[in-house]
Design a protein around this motif. Structure first.
Motif, PDB file in Angstrom:
ATOM      1  N   PHE A 126      36.782  56.153  24.888  1.00 50.80           N
ATOM      2  CA  PHE A 126      35.616  55.796  25.721  1.00 50.80           C
ATOM      3  C   PHE A 126      35.064  54.419  25.631  1.00 50.80           C
ATOM      4  O   PHE A 126      34.448  53.757  26.697  1.00 50.80           O
ATOM      5  N   GLU A 127      34.764  54.081  24.337  1.00 52.72           N
ATOM      6  CA  GLU A 127      34.422  52.924  23.986  1.00 52.72           C
ATOM      7  C   GLU A 127      35.097  51.534  24.791  1.00 52.72           C
ATOM      8  O   GLU A 127      34.655  50.627  25.145  1.00 52.72           O
ATOM      9  N   LYS A 128      36.377  51.776  24.406  1.00 47.04           N
ATOM     10  CA  LYS A 128      37.426  50.858  24.972  1.00 47.04           C
ATOM     11  C   LYS A 128      37.399  51.000  26.489  1.00 47.04           C
ATOM     12  O   LYS A 128      37.263  49.929  27.233  1.00 47.04           O
ATOM     13  N   ALA A 129      37.198  52.017  27.017  1.00 42.76           N
ATOM     14  CA  ALA A 129      36.877  52.084  28.565  1.00 42.76           C
ATOM     15  C   ALA A 129      35.919  51.520  28.940  1.00 42.76           C
ATOM     16  O   ALA A 129      35.784  50.665  30.043  1.00 42.76           O
ATOM     17  N   LEU A 130      34.602  51.335  28.350  1.00 46.63           N
ATOM     18  CA  LEU A 130      33.326  50.964  29.003  1.00 46.63           C
ATOM     19  C   LEU A 130      33.528  49.478  28.685  1.00 46.63           C
ATOM     20  O   LEU A 130      33.295  48.752  29.784  1.00 46.63           O
ATOM     21  N   GLY A 131      34.333  48.959  27.630  1.00 44.03           N
ATOM     22  CA  GLY A 131      34.380  47.413  27.547  1.00 44.03           C
ATOM     23  C   GLY A 131      35.163  46.815  28.710  1.00 44.03           C
ATOM     24  O   GLY A 131      34.734  45.930  29.638  1.00 44.03           O
ATOM     25  N   CYS A 132      36.263  47.718  29.138  1.00 41.46           N
ATOM     26  CA  CYS A 132      37.146  47.020  30.198  1.00 41.46           C
ATOM     27  C   CYS A 132      36.486  47.231  31.543  1.00 41.46           C
ATOM     28  O   CYS A 132      36.530  46.326  32.238  1.00 41.46           O
ATOM     29  N   LEU A 133      35.723  48.351  31.900  1.00 42.63           N
ATOM     30  CA  LEU A 133      35.045  48.632  33.035  1.00 42.63           C
ATOM     31  C   LEU A 133      33.862  47.791  33.343  1.00 42.63           C
ATOM     32  O   LEU A 133      33.638  47.171  34.365  1.00 42.63           O
ATOM     33  N   GLU A 134      33.194  47.390  32.247  1.00 43.84           N
ATOM     34  CA  GLU A 134      32.164  46.172  32.436  1.00 43.84           C
ATOM     35  C   GLU A 134      32.421  45.082  32.709  1.00 43.84           C
ATOM     36  O   GLU A 134      31.861  44.364  33.572  1.00 43.84           O
ATOM     37  N   LYS A 135      33.609  44.591  32.178  1.00 43.86           N
ATOM     38  CA  LYS A 135      34.189  43.408  32.575  1.00 43.86           C
ATOM     39  C   LYS A 135      34.703  43.321  34.121  1.00 43.86           C
ATOM     40  O   LYS A 135      34.632  42.234  34.714  1.00 43.86           O
ATOM     41  N   ALA A 136      35.407  44.570  34.156  1.00 46.85           N
ATOM     42  CA  ALA A 136      36.072  44.718  35.832  1.00 46.85           C
ATOM     43  C   ALA A 136      34.628  44.524  36.964  1.00 46.85           C
ATOM     44  O   ALA A 136      34.761  43.899  37.646  1.00 46.85           O
ATOM     45  N   LYS A 137      33.843  45.366  36.358  1.00 48.71           N
ATOM     46  CA  LYS A 137      32.700  45.159  37.471  1.00 48.71           C
ATOM     47  C   LYS A 137      31.985  43.864  37.585  1.00 48.71           C
ATOM     48  O   LYS A 137      31.688  43.447  38.846  1.00 48.71           O
ATOM     49  N   ALA A 138      32.007  43.084  36.462  1.00 48.99           N
ATOM     50  CA  ALA A 138      31.472  41.603  36.780  1.00 48.99           C
ATOM     51  C   ALA A 138      32.520  40.834  37.724  1.00 48.99           C
ATOM     52  O   ALA A 138      32.089  39.942  38.280  1.00 48.99           O
ATOM     53  N   GLY A 139      33.865  41.275  37.718  1.00 51.89           N
ATOM     54  CA  GLY A 139      34.759  40.442  38.473  1.00 51.89           C
ATOM     55  C   GLY A 139      34.600  40.983  39.948  1.00 51.89           C
ATOM     56  O   GLY A 139      35.366  40.344  40.751  1.00 51.89           O
ATOM     57  N   TYR A 140      33.876  41.937  40.142  1.00 53.08           N
ATOM     58  CA  TYR A 140      34.026  42.481  41.662  1.00 53.08           C
ATOM     59  C   TYR A 140      32.670  42.132  42.096  1.00 53.08           C
ATOM     60  O   TYR A 140      31.914  43.007  43.123  1.00 53.08           O
ATOM     61  N   ALA A 141      31.835  41.387  41.609  1.00 52.92           N
ATOM     62  CA  ALA A 141      30.454  40.922  41.941  1.00 52.92           C
ATOM     63  C   ALA A 141      30.307  40.727  43.606  1.00 52.92           C
ATOM     64  O   ALA A 141      29.432  41.141  44.309  1.00 52.92           O
ATOM     65  N   ASP A 142      31.498  40.092  44.046  1.00 52.25           N
ATOM     66  CA  ASP A 142      31.433  39.938  45.558  1.00 52.25           C
ATOM     67  C   ASP A 142      31.786  41.122  46.231  1.00 52.25           C
ATOM     68  O   ASP A 142      32.029  41.119  47.747  1.00 52.25           O
ATOM     69  N   GLN A 143      32.176  42.469  45.435  1.00 49.25           N
ATOM     70  CA  GLN A 143      32.538  43.398  46.292  1.00 49.25           C
ATOM     71  C   GLN A 143      31.556  44.591  45.928  1.00 49.25           C
ATOM     72  O   GLN A 143      31.635  45.347  45.149  1.00 49.25           O
ATOM     73  N   PRO A 144      30.396  44.914  46.568  1.00 51.03           N
ATOM     74  CA  PRO A 144      29.319  45.680  46.555  1.00 51.03           C
ATOM     75  C   PRO A 144      29.863  47.203  46.278  1.00 51.03           C
ATOM     76  O   PRO A 144      29.304  47.779  45.209  1.00 51.03           O
ATOM     77  N   GLU A 145      30.683  47.614  47.202  1.00 52.33           N
ATOM     78  CA  GLU A 145      31.122  49.028  46.925  1.00 52.33           C
ATOM     79  C   GLU A 145      31.930  49.231  46.020  1.00 52.33           C
ATOM     80  O   GLU A 145      31.682  50.487  45.193  1.00 52.33           O
ATOM     81  N   LYS A 146      32.690  48.514  45.758  1.00 51.45           N
ATOM     82  CA  LYS A 146      33.485  48.518  44.383  1.00 51.45           C
ATOM     83  C   LYS A 146      32.741  48.321  42.850  1.00 51.45           C
ATOM     84  O   LYS A 146      32.956  49.207  41.919  1.00 51.45           O
ATOM     85  N   ALA A 147      31.831  47.516  43.054  1.00 58.06           N
ATOM     86  CA  ALA A 147      30.886  47.308  41.798  1.00 58.06           C
ATOM     87  C   ALA A 147      30.041  48.576  41.769  1.00 58.06           C
ATOM     88  O   ALA A 147      29.817  49.031  40.645  1.00 58.06           O
ATOM     89  N   LYS A 148      29.637  49.145  42.855  1.00 62.01           N
ATOM     90  CA  LYS A 148      28.756  50.423  42.682  1.00 62.01           C
ATOM     91  C   LYS A 148      29.564  51.489  42.309  1.00 62.01           C
ATOM     92  O   LYS A 148      29.226  52.506  41.304  1.00 62.01           O
ATOM     93  N   PHE A 149      30.789  51.784  42.604  1.00 55.90           N
ATOM     94  CA  PHE A 149      31.688  52.764  42.299  1.00 55.90           C
ATOM     95  C   PHE A 149      32.031  52.324  40.583  1.00 55.90           C
ATOM     96  O   PHE A 149      31.908  53.399  39.769  1.00 55.90           O
ATOM     97  N   LEU A 150      32.000  51.337  39.962  1.00 55.66           N
ATOM     98  CA  LEU A 150      32.557  51.021  38.670  1.00 55.66           C
ATOM     99  C   LEU A 150      31.060  51.287  37.938  1.00 55.66           C
ATOM    100  O   LEU A 150      31.155  51.566  36.844  1.00 55.66           O
ATOM    101  N   ASP A 151      29.873  50.989  38.499  1.00 53.78           N
ATOM    102  CA  ASP A 151      28.611  51.217  37.900  1.00 53.78           C
ATOM    103  C   ASP A 151      28.461  52.689  37.514  1.00 53.78           C
ATOM    104  O   ASP A 151      27.927  53.123  36.477  1.00 53.78           O
ATOM    105  N   ASP A 152      28.740  53.574  38.748  1.00 60.10           N
ATOM    106  CA  ASP A 152      28.843  55.020  38.495  1.00 60.10           C
ATOM    107  C   ASP A 152      29.869  55.499  37.297  1.00 60.10           C
ATOM    108  O   ASP A 152      29.274  56.202  36.561  1.00 60.10           O
TER     109      ASP A 152
END
Length: 154
Positions: free
Chosen positions: A117-143
């Protein structure tokens, strides 16, 4: 798909050592639900052009969709070695880690691997930063990130 004189699909006959031909053939097979053929084409593309991460990523997507998270993760990580900031690669690596966090024991119980889960968290947080211009995708990742954080706290 028609066959050329060699029995290979068109394109492979003309350029059997051209990685892009194998990659595109893999995409066609993947889009038509021919997973085994897609994986074979992507494997050939990876052999011919190991510096291109897309064949590894697409192979990972196929394996992930077949509930083969461990095998998929190896390919997502290979893609990330070549393109470490790609948000799609990071997202799928994170999702694979989530799937691997639940360890099914022979007695029918499930053990939770917080490290996964910790490894997942690291990947997902970096992914979310890469989707800053896609609010729906960023929201999905935030959830998804919030759900992973809850699992880590347990």
């Amino acid at each position: 798909m028609g066959r050329g004189r060699s029995g290979l699909p068109p394109g492979r006959e003309l350029s059997p050592n051209f990685a892009a031909v194998h990659y595109q053939l893999g995409v066609c097979y993947q889009q038509t639900g021919q997973a085994d053929k897609a994986l074979a084409s992507y494997a050939e593309a990876m052999k011919l052009d190991p510096a291109n991460p897309d064949s590894a990523y697409n192979s990972g997507l196929i394996l992930f969709s077949q509930s083969k998270a461990a095998e998929a993760l190896v390919l997502f990580e290979k893609a990330l070695e070549l393109k470490p900031d790609d948000p799609a690669f990071l997202e799928m690596a994170g999702r694979a880690h989530i799937n691997l966090a639940a360890i099914h024991k022979p007695d029918g119980t499930i053990e939770i691997d917080k490290t996964a889960f910790e490894k997942a968290l690291g990947c997902l947080e970096k992914a979310k930063a890469g989707y800053a211009d896609q609010p729906e995708k960023a929201k999905f990742l935030d959830d998804l990130i919030n759900l992973v954080k809850e699992q880590i706290k347990k």
